[in-house]
Design an enzyme around this catalytic site. Structure first.
Site, mmCIF file in Angstrom:
data_model
loop_
_atom_site.group_PDB
_atom_site.id
_atom_site.type_symbol
_atom_site.label_atom_id
_atom_site.label_comp_id
_atom_site.label_asym_id
_atom_site.label_seq_id
_atom_site.Cartn_x
_atom_site.Cartn_y
_atom_site.Cartn_z
ATOM 1 N N TYR A 150 10.726 11.558 3.940
ATOM 2 C CA TYR A 150 9.804 12.448 4.658
ATOM 3 C C TYR A 150 10.071 13.876 4.210
ATOM 4 O O TYR A 150 11.227 14.301 4.145
ATOM 5 C CB TYR A 150 10.032 12.315 6.162
ATOM 6 C CG TYR A 150 9.157 13.215 7.011
ATOM 7 C CD1 TYR A 150 7.771 13.041 7.053
ATOM 8 C CD2 TYR A 150 9.716 14.229 7.785
ATOM 9 C CE1 TYR A 150 6.976 13.862 7.838
ATOM 10 C CE2 TYR A 150 8.921 15.046 8.590
ATOM 11 C CZ TYR A 150 7.550 14.861 8.613
ATOM 12 O OH TYR A 150 6.754 15.669 9.392
ATOM 13 N N ASP A 245 15.220 17.743 -1.137
ATOM 14 C CA ASP A 245 14.858 18.061 0.237
ATOM 15 C C ASP A 245 16.092 17.851 1.105
ATOM 16 O O ASP A 245 16.423 16.728 1.483
ATOM 17 C CB ASP A 245 13.696 17.188 0.713
ATOM 18 C CG ASP A 245 13.264 17.565 2.133
ATOM 19 O OD1 ASP A 245 14.011 18.313 2.801
ATOM 20 O OD2 ASP A 245 12.200 17.095 2.575
ATOM 21 N N LYS A 278 16.530 22.698 9.667
ATOM 22 C CA LYS A 278 17.414 22.154 10.698
ATOM 23 C C LYS A 278 18.708 22.966 10.886
ATOM 24 O O LYS A 278 18.652 23.991 11.555
ATOM 25 C CB LYS A 278 17.626 20.663 10.444
ATOM 26 C CG LYS A 278 16.263 19.926 10.536
ATOM 27 C CD LYS A 278 16.322 18.421 10.569
ATOM 28 C CE LYS A 278 14.957 17.867 10.956
ATOM 29 N NZ LYS A 278 14.257 17.100 9.951
#
Ligand SMILES: *Cc1c(COP(=O)(O)O)cnc(C)c1O
Length: 438
Positions: A150, A245, A278
Site C-alpha cells: 500500500y 516506501d 507515521k
C-alpha cells in the site's frame, strides 16, 4: 477475564450509530470500522503510554499505536512538552520556519541515502509526490508496484494485478478510470521471475519501481534479500528510480529505517527515493519524501515538478516529530524495542504451540506480524488464504481480554517503548486462553 458490557449501555455502540449517520460508515478511514472482523469499533476516549481507554472506560493494551506513529507510546512527556510549547508560538504560518530545517536535518542525518527532503502532511501525499517526481526526473511514465503493498490512495496506486504475467493492472477502487492506472504494472511480491520479465518487457519505459521493503499492509512480509538485491540492480541497469516506501518502516524497524536493515546484507544498498510518514510525525499529520540532490532538484520552485501544501512542514507537527526523533535517537532505544517485540512474538508462538494451533510470527524493531500458518507467507495471495473465522475469533478473544491488535488480518502490529514486560506477559496469558478456543 473477558469484558462484559450491557448492550444497552455500550457507549461504543451508541457512538458508532451516531457516527454512521454523519460520517460514511461511521469512520474516517475504512479499517477502523471493524468490517473485516465484525463487531463494534472501540471509540477511543484517551490514551497514555501503552494503553488506551474506550468510551466505556475499558482499558486496552494498544498494539496499533495509531498504525505506527506512537513508537514512544501515548503522551510521552518530552513530546507533549514540545507540542505545548509549539502551540503557544503559533499553529501555522504559510511561511518557512527554523523547525522545518531542523526536522529535515534530523531525518537526513539518520537516513544517509537522502540528501534532501520535502515535508508534506500524509503518507498518501508523499507517495503520490514521489511518483510524480520520478516521472518528472526520468521523463518516463510507467511504474512498477507489488500486489499487497500500500502506498496511499493516490489514483495511480489503487491498482491490482491484471490477469497473466507482467500485465498492467485494474483499478481497485471505483472512481479510478482505467486510463489512470494504465501505466501501473503490478507484480507479485518476492517473485524474481516476474520481476525479470517485467524489466525485459518494460524496463526502458519505467520511471520507477515502488516497494514496501518490509510490507506492513499485508500483515508482515519481508522482501527477501535476493529479491531486494535484484530490484536494485534492475533499476540501476534500466535507469528507473527505486522508491522505498518507508511510511510504515521508517524509524520503526531501525534508526536507519528498513534500508539500513537491507544494507546489513547488501553492502552499500540504497534506494533512490525514500517515502516517510507515521513515526516522523510522532502522531501528528506529517510525512516526507527525499532522495539524492540531483533528483530532488527537479521539484518546484527550482525544478519543473510541481508539489505544494498549505500545511506542509506545520510548526506543531514538526515540533512533535523532532521531539520523537530525539527520543528514538537515544542509545539502546532500538535494542530495547526489538527485544520487547521479540519477546511478544515468541510468547505468542509458545502459547499457540501449547494449544496445538499452527502459528508463526516475525518482527523487526518495533513492528511485527503473526499468521495462523506453520510458516511465513511470501506474498499477498498466500496471506489472504488466512482462515478469516479463526483470525476473527483470535482478534475478538484478545479484544475481550483488553488487548487491541489490528482489526484485519492483513495489517501489521506495533510495539512501543512504553510497553512493559508485564503488558507483554498479560498479552501472552490472554493469547494462551484464546488459542484454546481455536
Ligand atoms: C500508512 C501508509 C501509507 C499512507 O500514509 P497516510 O498517512 O495514511 O496517507 C503509505 N504507505 C505505507 C507503506 C503506509 O503504511
Amino acid at each position: 477475564m473477558p469484558h462484559a458490557i450491557n448492550p444497552q449501555s455500550d457507549r461504543n455502540q451508541q457512538l458508532f450509530e451516531r457516527a454512521a449517520r454523519v460520517i460514511p460508515g461511521g469512520v474516517n478511514s475504512p479499517v477502523r470500522a471493524f468490517k473485516a472482523v465484525g463487531g463494534t469499533p472501540r471509540f477511543v476516549a484517551r490514551a497514555q503510554g501503552a494503553y488506551f481507554w474506550d468510551a466505556n472506560g475499558q482499558r486496552y493494551i494498544d498494539y496499533i499505536g495509531s498504525w505506527g506513529p506512537m513508537i514512544l507510546g501515548h503522551g510521552h512527556p518530552a513530546v507533549v512538552e514540545a507540542v505545548q510549547k509549539a502551540i503557544l508560538e503559533g499553529f501555522s504560518f504559510g511561511a518557512p520556519t527554523e523547525r522545518e530545517v531542523e526536522l529535515a536535518e534530523a531525518i537526513l542525518e539518520r537516513v544517509p541515502s537522502m540528501d534532501m527532503v520535502r515535508l508534506v502532511s500524509s503518507g498518501t501525499e508523499a507517495g503520490m509526490s514521489a511518483i510524480r517526481l520520478a516521472r518528472g526526473a526520468t521523463g518516463r511514465s510507467k511504474i512498477i508496484k507489488f500486489e499487497g503493498c500500500y502506498h496511499g490512495h493516490a489514483d495511480a496506486l489503487l491498482v491490482k494485478a491484471g490477469s497473466g504475467l507482467a500485465t498492467f493492472g485494474n483499478p481497485t477502487s471505483s472512481g479510478v478510470p482505467p486510463e489512470v492506472v494504465q501505466h501501473t504494472l503490478v507484480l507479485e511480491y518476492n517473485n524474481l521471475q516476474q520481476l525479470e520479465e517485467a524489466f525485459v518487457l518494460h524496463g526502458k519505459e519505467l520511471a520507477c519501481l515502488i516497494i514496501e521493503p518490509i510490507a506492513g499492509n499485508m500483515n508482515f512480509v519481508r522482501a527477501s534479500v535476493p529479491f531486494m538485491r535484484r530490484c536494485r540492480e534492475l533499476c540501476t541497469q534500466y535507469g528507473a528510480l527505486f522508491i522505498f516506501d518507508e511510511v510504515m518502516t521508517g524509524f520503526r524497524v531501525a534508526l536507519g529505517s528498513a534500508q539500513a536493515v537491507y544494507a546489513r546484507d547488501i553492502p552499500g544498498f540504497e534506494p533512490d527515493i525514500t517515502v516517510m510518514g507515521k513515526v516522523i510525525g510522532g502522531g501528528m499529520p506529517l510525512a516526507a519524501f527525499g532522495g539524492k540532490r540531483a533528483v530532488m532538484e527537479h521539484l518546484a520552485p527550482i525544478g519543473t515538478v510541481y508539489q505544494a501544501g498549505t500545511l506542509s512542514g506545520n510548526p506543531v507537527a514538526t515540533a512533535c516529530g523532532l521531539a520523537t526523533l530525539k527520543e528514538i535517537g537515544k542509545p539502546g532505544f532500538y535494542e530495547a524495542l526489538s527485544q520487547k517485540t521479540q519477546t511478544l512474538v515468541q510468547g505468542l508462538q509458545g502459547a499457540a504451540d501449547a494449544a496445538g494451533v499452527p502459528f508463526c510470527g516475525d518482527s523487526e524493531g518495533g513492528m511485527f506480524g503473526f499468521f495462523l500458518f506453520p510458516e511465513l507467507p511470501q506474498n499477498y495471495a498466500k496471506v489472504m488464504t488466512t482462515d478469516n473465522k479463526r483470525f476473527n475469533t483470535l482478534f475478538h478473544g484478545m479484544l475481550d481480554r483488553g488487548v487491541y491488535f489490528a482489526p484485519a488480518l492483513y495489517e501489521a502490529g506495533f510495539m512501543s517503548a512504553a510497553h512493559t514486560d508485564a503488558d507483554i506477559a498479560e498479552t501472552v496469558a490472554a493469547a494462551a486462553d484464546v488459542f484454546k478456543l481455536l
